[in-house]
Design a protein around this motif. Sequence first.
Motif, PDB file in Angstrom:
ATOM      1  N   LEU A  20     -19.437  44.082  44.755  1.00 51.66           N
ATOM      2  CA  LEU A  20     -18.575  43.281  45.621  1.00 51.66           C
ATOM      3  C   LEU A  20     -17.837  44.123  46.654  1.00 51.66           C
ATOM      4  O   LEU A  20     -17.227  45.145  46.319  1.00 51.66           O
ATOM      5  N   VAL A  21     -17.886  43.661  47.913  1.00 52.64           N
ATOM      6  CA  VAL A  21     -17.133  44.323  48.974  1.00 52.64           C
ATOM      7  C   VAL A  21     -16.060  43.399  49.545  1.00 52.64           C
ATOM      8  O   VAL A  21     -15.172  43.843  50.267  1.00 52.64           O
ATOM      9  N   ALA A  22     -16.119  42.103  49.220  1.00 54.83           N
ATOM     10  CA  ALA A  22     -15.120  41.146  49.696  1.00 54.83           C
ATOM     11  C   ALA A  22     -15.265  39.850  48.909  1.00 54.83           C
ATOM     12  O   ALA A  22     -16.279  39.613  48.254  1.00 54.83           O
ATOM     13  N   ARG A  23     -14.228  39.010  49.020  1.00 55.92           N
ATOM     14  CA  ARG A  23     -14.230  37.721  48.323  1.00 55.92           C
ATOM     15  C   ARG A  23     -13.401  36.743  49.154  1.00 55.92           C
ATOM     16  O   ARG A  23     -12.704  37.127  50.101  1.00 55.92           O
ATOM     17  N   ASP A  24     -13.480  35.464  48.806  1.00 56.35           N
ATOM     18  CA  ASP A  24     -12.694  34.466  49.541  1.00 56.35           C
ATOM     19  C   ASP A  24     -11.343  34.273  48.850  1.00 56.35           C
ATOM     20  O   ASP A  24     -11.110  34.810  47.768  1.00 56.35           O
ATOM     21  N   SER A  25     -10.464  33.493  49.472  1.00 57.99           N
ATOM     22  CA  SER A  25      -9.098  33.362  48.961  1.00 57.99           C
ATOM     23  C   SER A  25      -8.992  32.573  47.664  1.00 57.99           C
ATOM     24  O   SER A  25      -7.956  32.621  46.998  1.00 57.99           O
ATOM     25  N   ALA A  55      -8.360  41.973  39.091  1.00 57.09           N
ATOM     26  CA  ALA A  55      -8.979  43.045  39.879  1.00 57.09           C
ATOM     27  C   ALA A  55      -9.590  42.522  41.177  1.00 57.09           C
ATOM     28  O   ALA A  55      -9.692  43.256  42.162  1.00 57.09           O
ATOM     29  N   ALA A  56      -9.990  41.256  41.196  1.00 59.01           N
ATOM     30  CA  ALA A  56     -10.608  40.689  42.394  1.00 59.01           C
ATOM     31  C   ALA A  56      -9.646  40.657  43.570  1.00 59.01           C
ATOM     32  O   ALA A  56     -10.058  40.706  44.735  1.00 59.01           O
ATOM     33  N   ASN A  57      -8.347  40.599  43.283  1.00 62.93           N
ATOM     34  CA  ASN A  57      -7.349  40.532  44.351  1.00 62.93           C
ATOM     35  C   ASN A  57      -7.275  41.817  45.168  1.00 62.93           C
ATOM     36  O   ASN A  57      -6.708  41.830  46.259  1.00 62.93           O
ATOM     37  N   ALA A  58      -7.842  42.885  44.646  1.00 63.64           N
ATOM     38  CA  ALA A  58      -7.847  44.152  45.389  1.00 63.64           C
ATOM     39  C   ALA A  58      -8.935  44.173  46.459  1.00 63.64           C
ATOM     40  O   ALA A  58      -8.920  45.030  47.348  1.00 63.64           O
ATOM     41  N   LEU A  59      -9.871  43.236  46.395  1.00 55.76           N
ATOM     42  CA  LEU A  59     -10.953  43.166  47.384  1.00 55.76           C
ATOM     43  C   LEU A  59     -10.455  42.534  48.680  1.00 55.76           C
ATOM     44  O   LEU A  59      -9.556  41.690  48.653  1.00 55.76           O
ATOM     45  N   PRO A  60     -11.037  42.907  49.821  1.00 52.11           N
ATOM     46  CA  PRO A  60     -10.674  42.258  51.082  1.00 52.11           C
ATOM     47  C   PRO A  60     -10.908  40.750  50.998  1.00 52.11           C
ATOM     48  O   PRO A  60     -11.890  40.293  50.404  1.00 52.11           O
ATOM     49  N   ASP A  61      -9.997  39.975  51.590  1.00 57.75           N
ATOM     50  CA  ASP A  61     -10.051  38.515  51.567  1.00 57.75           C
ATOM     51  C   ASP A  61     -10.603  38.013  52.903  1.00 57.75           C
ATOM     52  O   ASP A  61     -10.025  38.281  53.960  1.00 57.75           O
ATOM     53  N   VAL A  62     -11.733  37.277  52.854  1.00 56.91           N
ATOM     54  CA  VAL A  62     -12.348  36.791  54.104  1.00 56.91           C
ATOM     55  C   VAL A  62     -11.916  35.375  54.447  1.00 56.91           C
ATOM     56  O   VAL A  62     -12.444  34.762  55.370  1.00 56.91           O
ATOM     57  N   GLY A  63     -10.925  34.836  53.723  1.00 60.52           N
ATOM     58  CA  GLY A  63     -10.394  33.520  54.058  1.00 60.52           C
ATOM     59  C   GLY A  63     -10.773  32.434  53.070  1.00 60.52           C
ATOM     60  O   GLY A  63     -11.518  32.655  52.122  1.00 60.52           O
ATOM     61  N   TYR A  64     -10.240  31.246  53.319  1.00 58.63           N
ATOM     62  CA  TYR A  64     -10.497  30.105  52.450  1.00 58.63           C
ATOM     63  C   TYR A  64     -11.955  29.669  52.555  1.00 58.63           C
ATOM     64  O   TYR A  64     -12.523  29.638  53.644  1.00 58.63           O
ATOM     65  N   MET A  65     -12.554  29.327  51.437  1.00 66.22           N
ATOM     66  CA  MET A  65     -13.989  29.045  51.375  1.00 66.22           C
ATOM     67  C   MET A  65     -14.437  27.918  52.302  1.00 66.22           C
ATOM     68  O   MET A  65     -15.595  27.893  52.718  1.00 66.22           O
ATOM     69  N   ARG A  66     -13.555  26.976  52.624  1.00 67.23           N
ATOM     70  CA  ARG A  66     -13.947  25.869  53.512  1.00 67.23           C
ATOM     71  C   ARG A  66     -13.510  26.100  54.953  1.00 67.23           C
ATOM     72  O   ARG A  66     -13.685  25.228  55.807  1.00 67.23           O
ATOM     73  N   ALA A  67     -12.934  27.263  55.220  1.00 63.11           N
ATOM     74  CA  ALA A  67     -12.500  27.588  56.584  1.00 63.11           C
ATOM     75  C   ALA A  67     -12.805  29.058  56.873  1.00 63.11           C
ATOM     76  O   ALA A  67     -11.949  29.809  57.334  1.00 63.11           O
TER      77      ALA A  67
END
Length: 315
Positions: free
Chosen positions: A75-80, A87-99
């Motif tokens: 994993l390099v990023a995840r949604d909000s 631990a997932a909260n340390a990954l870059p956040d690419v935004g809300y899944m529907r936006a």
Amino acid sequence: MSKSFDFRRARPWEVALTVFALSAPLLAPFAAPGTDSFVSRAVAQEMQKIDTSRLVAIGGAVTEIVYALGEEGRLVARDSTSTFPEAANALPDVGYMRALSPEGVIAMNPTAILSIEGAGPPDALAVLKSAGIPFETVPEGYDRAAILRKIAVVGDVLGVPEKAKALEDQVAADLDAAIADAAKRPEAERKRVLFILSFQNGKIMAAGGHTAADGIIGLAGAINATEGAFEGYKPLSDEAIVKAKPDVIMVMSRPGSDAGDEELLAHPAISVTPAAANKAVLRMNSLHLLGFGPRTASAIRDLNGELYGKGHVSQ
């Protein structure tokens, strides 16, 4: 005379196609006419593999499954919505899944995107797919079978079907136990739950059939108060709320963004329901309750306990 093929300047898909074409005559003897031989299946599977070494996960359940499989190193990023495990909260956040912002996702330089069904908006997905990044979709669903299917799909995309099968077996056993325990509740004792998605300016948006809220309420041994009235999430009229006769009002816990219990129970229609008479407002964590991922058995037990108490159900 045609030009010779230069492998050094060829694109990856051109190389793969050429190698396949050259090797086909060598593989033919292994495949009897009309059969799907081991060799042909292996070649097909190899060509369909995608690089998941830099993966963006979209959807809380998808991210949970990746971690549960022990494959979080990809994993390099995840949604909000992907906030579990911690631990997932340390990954870059690419935004809300529907936006989603396609620029934000592409900036992560992913080799693949693994998304729950329903992510969007459509324009953003179109941009991501046109960028040439493999985009794999995990089917959504709100029952036991859907949860196990999510695990299987994620495992297949990551190339770890054996791990996925082991996780499926573990999750299935836990689900079966939780569902069976909740099902012991006699029909006459089952509470009617009105799930409120939003409450703004006196307007109530509630959950109908074929929603995550409807699914978890049923699995936990309760009844969706809007049962049979509509599907999806829709605004409710005062008459519809009174007719629903909820014993419990359920909302998601979002600190600072929702009405308080007193404001909810003072709503003209809610105020005449059994829920208001008993001051029964239940607030739950949305990802845990509605994610329909590996932890759903725990969500079933938690909701059942909140609705009926922590003791044993009637026999």
